[in-house]
Design an enzyme around this catalytic site. Structure first.
Site, PDB file in Angstrom:
ATOM      1  CG  ASP A 167      44.989  43.469 100.255  1.00 49.60           C
ATOM      2  OD1 ASP A 167      44.315  44.435  99.866  1.00 49.60           O
ATOM      3  OD2 ASP A 167      44.593  42.689 101.161  1.00 49.60           O
ATOM      4  CB  SER A 168      49.070  45.999 103.789  1.00 51.38           C
ATOM      5  OG  SER A 168      48.634  47.229 103.248  1.00 51.38           O
TER       6      SER A 168
HETATM    7  P1  ITT Z   1      44.493  50.242  97.845  1.00 48.16           P
HETATM    8  O1  ITT Z   1      43.628  49.007  97.857  1.00 48.16           O
HETATM    9  O2  ITT Z   1      44.081  51.244  96.824  1.00 48.16           O
HETATM   10  O3  ITT Z   1      45.952  49.908  97.784  1.00 48.16           O
HETATM   11  P2  ITT Z   1      43.638  50.453 100.612  1.00 48.16           P
HETATM   12  O4  ITT Z   1      43.965  51.408 101.708  1.00 48.16           O
HETATM   13  O5  ITT Z   1      42.192  50.140 100.392  1.00 48.16           O
HETATM   14  O6  ITT Z   1      44.309  51.013  99.263  1.00 48.16           O
HETATM   15  P3  ITT Z   1      44.159  47.778 101.569  1.00 48.16           P
HETATM   16  O7  ITT Z   1      42.854  47.189 101.166  1.00 48.16           O
HETATM   17  O8  ITT Z   1      45.412  46.970 101.363  1.00 48.16           O
HETATM   18  O9  ITT Z   1      44.457  49.136 100.815  1.00 48.16           O
HETATM   19  O10 ITT Z   1      44.036  48.179 103.096  1.00 48.16           O
HETATM   20  C1  ITT Z   1      45.158  48.518 103.827  1.00 48.16           C
HETATM   21  C2  ITT Z   1      44.738  49.145 105.151  1.00 48.16           C
HETATM   22  O11 ITT Z   1      45.487  48.541 106.206  1.00 48.16           O
HETATM   23  C3  ITT Z   1      45.091  50.620 105.164  1.00 48.16           C
HETATM   24  O12 ITT Z   1      44.005  51.408 104.693  1.00 48.16           O
HETATM   25  C4  ITT Z   1      45.401  50.837 106.638  1.00 48.16           C
HETATM   26  O13 ITT Z   1      44.210  51.017 107.335  1.00 48.16           O
HETATM   27  C5  ITT Z   1      46.031  49.515 107.046  1.00 48.16           C
HETATM   28  N1  ITT Z   1      47.494  49.545 106.843  1.00 48.16           N
HETATM   29  C6  ITT Z   1      48.221  48.851 105.920  1.00 48.16           C
HETATM   30  N2  ITT Z   1      49.520  49.156 105.980  1.00 48.16           N
HETATM   31  C7  ITT Z   1      49.628  50.068 106.957  1.00 48.16           C
HETATM   32  C8  ITT Z   1      50.711  50.797 107.489  1.00 48.16           C
HETATM   33  O14 ITT Z   1      51.932  50.692 106.992  1.00 48.16           O
HETATM   34  N3  ITT Z   1      50.460  51.629 108.489  1.00 48.16           N
HETATM   35  C9  ITT Z   1      49.223  51.788 108.987  1.00 48.16           C
HETATM   36  N4  ITT Z   1      48.142  51.174 108.528  1.00 48.16           N
HETATM   37  C10 ITT Z   1      48.336  50.314 107.518  1.00 48.16           C
END
Ligand code: ITT
Length: 209
Positions: free
Chosen positions: A69-70
């Site tokens: 989660d990021s």
């Molecule tokens: P999953 O839950 O299926 O893993 P998700 O995209 O919904 O996919 P998150 O809820 O963790 O995952 O949201 C992470 C968002 O944060 C991601 O969609 C990007 O918008 C941003 N993000 C995270 N890491 C990033 C990176 O390395 N570079 C750019 N944006 C990033």
């Protein structure tokens, strides 16, 4: 060896695939397995959401799973979008809409924070920001969990540059590199990113066990 990554985000999978290949581990994500339903992210922190995803996916698949989660925390926006980064412009709106919303939110502020460094070219930097990544590896057979977190500081630029990475990378400027996170290679990104740092911490913890 194949490890299940509890994500449907192909950008994350690509980076994990690259990093794990170096240690001989294959990965597959939730787009490549059946039987894992949509997981609702009801947590208020990155760590909580990573645990929710790791537990739900691993139990549904009957295999250990690694969840990520990021998100992006922008100083001038009080830490937003944070855990809402993926759905900032609405559920399913996508990266381009999220980036447009980020620029609009910053443009709507009264003043640019003082003391922004110069960016290369004609871009202007609008706010300090950081990417944060929480990882949780969960084993449904033992209930064991291993957690790690990483962060990288940078600045939000007023225009997108680069075509690498995913998400907010084209707007995330790294003064040390004079480039955005979308202008560096996947190897360079993994070497410095929130995700790369968290993954190295996780692997170090597993080695100590
Ligand atoms: P999953 O839950 O299926 O893993 P998700 O995209 O919904 O996919 P998150 O809820 O963790 O995952 O949201 C992470 C968002 O944060 C991601 O969609 C990007 O918008 C941003 N993000 C995270 N890491 C990033 C990176 O390395 N570079 C750019 N944006 C990033």
């Amino acid at each position: 060896d194949t490890l299940l990554i509890a994500t449907r985000n192909a950008g994350k999978t690509k980076e994990f695939r690259e990093a794990f290949a170096a240690i001989g581990v294959q990965v597959k994500d939730l787009n490549e397995v059946s039987g894992v339903p949509e997981i609702e992210e009801t947590g208020t922190t990155f760590a909580e959401n990573a645990f929710i995803k790791a537990k739900a996916a691993s139990e549904a698949a009957g295999l250990p799973a690694l969840a990520d989660d990021s998100g992006l925390c922008v100083d001038a926006l009080g830490g937003a979008p944070g855990v809402y980064s993926a759905r900032y412009a609405g559920e399913g709106a996508g990266d381009a809409a999220n980036n447009a919303k980020l620029l609009a939110s910053l443009a709507a502020l009264e003043a640019v924070p003082a003391g922004m460094p110069e960016a290369s070219g004609s871009a202007k930097l609008l706010s300090p920001a950081k990417f944060v990544c929480s990882l949780v590896l969960y084993d449904p057979r033992t209930g064991e969990r291993v957690e790690a977190e990483g962060a990288i500081h940078g600045f939000v630029a007023d225009r997108a540059s680069g075509s690498g990475g995913f998400g907010y990378d084209p707007l995330f400027y790294l003064p040390k590199h004079g480039k955005t996170m979308a202008e560096i290679s996947i190897e360079e990104k993994n070497a410095i990113s929130h995700r790369g740092q968290a993954l190295r911490e996780l692997l170090a913890k597993l080695k100590r066990e």
